[in-house]
Design a protein around this motif. Structure first.
Motif, PDB file in Angstrom:
ATOM      1  N   LEU A 121       0.812  -1.217   0.000  1.00 25.49           N
ATOM      2  CA  LEU A 121       0.000   0.000   0.000  1.00 25.49           C
ATOM      3  C   LEU A 121       0.844   1.264   0.000  1.00 25.49           C
ATOM      4  CD1 LEU A 121      -2.891  -1.011   2.435  1.00 25.49           C
ATOM      5  CD2 LEU A 121      -2.944  -0.879  -0.063  1.00 25.49           C
ATOM      6  N   GLY A 122       2.109   1.154   0.336  1.00 30.31           N
ATOM      7  CA  GLY A 122       3.003   2.305   0.299  1.00 30.31           C
ATOM      8  C   GLY A 122       3.447   2.683  -1.098  1.00 30.31           C
ATOM      9  N   VAL A 123       2.899   2.112  -2.111  1.00 23.36           N
ATOM     10  CA  VAL A 123       3.132   2.369  -3.545  1.00 23.36           C
ATOM     11  C   VAL A 123       4.542   1.982  -3.993  1.00 23.36           C
ATOM     12  CG1 VAL A 123       3.026   4.073  -5.401  1.00 23.36           C
ATOM     13  CG2 VAL A 123       1.405   4.214  -3.516  1.00 23.36           C
ATOM     14  N   VAL A 124       5.582   2.476  -3.327  1.00 22.50           N
ATOM     15  CA  VAL A 124       6.952   2.129  -3.732  1.00 22.50           C
ATOM     16  C   VAL A 124       7.522   1.017  -2.861  1.00 22.50           C
ATOM     17  CG1 VAL A 124       7.469   4.395  -4.708  1.00 22.50           C
ATOM     18  CG2 VAL A 124       7.957   3.941  -2.289  1.00 22.50           C
ATOM     19  N   THR A 125       6.698   0.401  -2.044  1.00 20.07           N
ATOM     20  CA  THR A 125       7.185  -0.609  -1.097  1.00 20.07           C
ATOM     21  C   THR A 125       7.017  -2.041  -1.606  1.00 20.07           C
ATOM     22  OG1 THR A 125       5.040  -0.569   0.025  1.00 20.07           O
ATOM     23  CG2 THR A 125       6.761   0.867   0.905  1.00 20.07           C
ATOM     24  N   TYR A 126       6.558  -2.219  -2.841  1.00 19.46           N
ATOM     25  CA  TYR A 126       6.298  -3.580  -3.327  1.00 19.46           C
ATOM     26  C   TYR A 126       7.549  -4.459  -3.389  1.00 19.46           C
ATOM     27  CZ  TYR A 126       7.609  -1.611  -7.878  1.00 19.46           C
ATOM     28  OH  TYR A 126       8.262  -0.998  -8.889  1.00 19.46           O
ATOM     29  N   PRO A 127       8.755  -3.947  -3.722  1.00 17.86           N
ATOM     30  CA  PRO A 127       9.913  -4.857  -3.677  1.00 17.86           C
ATOM     31  C   PRO A 127      10.185  -5.376  -2.259  1.00 17.86           C
ATOM     32  CG  PRO A 127      10.431  -2.914  -4.963  1.00 17.86           C
ATOM     33  CD  PRO A 127       9.136  -2.640  -4.268  1.00 17.86           C
ATOM     34  N   ALA A 128      10.084  -4.483  -1.282  1.00 15.65           N
ATOM     35  CA  ALA A 128      10.312  -4.888   0.105  1.00 15.65           C
ATOM     36  C   ALA A 128       9.233  -5.854   0.575  1.00 15.65           C
ATOM     37  CB  ALA A 128      10.342  -3.655   1.011  1.00 15.65           C
ATOM     38  N   ALA A 129       7.998  -5.641   0.135  1.00 14.66           N
ATOM     39  CA  ALA A 129       6.895  -6.530   0.525  1.00 14.66           C
ATOM     40  C   ALA A 129       7.141  -7.943   0.003  1.00 14.66           C
ATOM     41  CB  ALA A 129       5.569  -5.982   0.002  1.00 14.66           C
TER      42      ALA A 129
END
Length: 199
Positions: free
Chosen positions: A39-47
């Motif tokens: 949901l943080g938009v740029v956090t998908y790699p970390a997710a």
């Protein structure tokens, strides 16, 4: 007599079907965690990195839960947000290529097709990098190695593309179904990397 009763009460080993179903259920739960972390938009790699690490721990029978996922996510997001931002920039560039193709510009369809294939390749490389992420690794090194493996291991890359296709089709037919399936994509990336390591 008492000793035989104690032996009978020893814990039963889980069946292969039960163990695999438990892993499948864990993948679906991990997909929900990944979706919330994205949901943080740029956090998908970390997710995806945190989800993949969680699944690696579960498949090796180590204790892992939401707390460990959150700790991994916080560690992965430190450098992963820049990777996520770069991914959105690449997606925007491909969208411009697609618009050029629709506008009928000369060479537009070719440029649009190349852009879409490049974006799919970048997504596969990102998932392969996330599958191997650890707190002491750098995203630059992970992505460099994942890029090479994406090209040199086309069968594994194709399996990840199939996983991405399942998420896309799930979202088209029943949007909420795409959320838990994200965990299956992370599991596919982990399995592909493990397969590549054993070759």
């Amino acid at each position: 007599m008492a000793q035989s009763r104690v032996k009978d009460r020893s814990p039963r080993r889980e069946s292969v079907f039960g163990e695999r179903f438990a892993i499948f259920a864990e993948c679906l739960l991990t997909g929900v965690w990944i979706a919330v972390a994205c949901l943080g938009v740029v956090t998908y790699p970390a997710a995806f990195a945190a989800g993949a690490r969680h699944l690696r721990r579960r498949t090796t029978h180590r204790v892992s839960g939401l707390r460990e996922f959150v700790v991994d996510f916080r560690a992965a997001v430190r450098g992963g947000w820049a990777v996520g931002l770069a991914g959105w920039v690449a997606a925007a560039a491909v969208w411009v290529d697609v618009l050029a193709a629709r506008a009928g510009l000369p060479g537009g369809p070719f440029v649009g097709a190349v852009g879409i294939l490049a974006l799919i390749g970048l997504a596969v490389a990102l998932l392969r990098a996330a599958a191997l992420w650890t707190p002491d690794s750098t995203w630059r090194a992970l992505l460099a190695g994942a890029g090479r493996r994406t090209v040199l291991d086309p069968a594994g890359s194709f399996l990840i593309v199939c996983g991405l296709a399942v998420v896309t089709l799930s979202a088209l037919f029943v949007a909420p179904l795409a959320v838990p399936v994200l965990g299956a994509v992370a599991a596919a990336a982990v399995a592909v990397e493990e397969r590549h390591r054993r070759r």
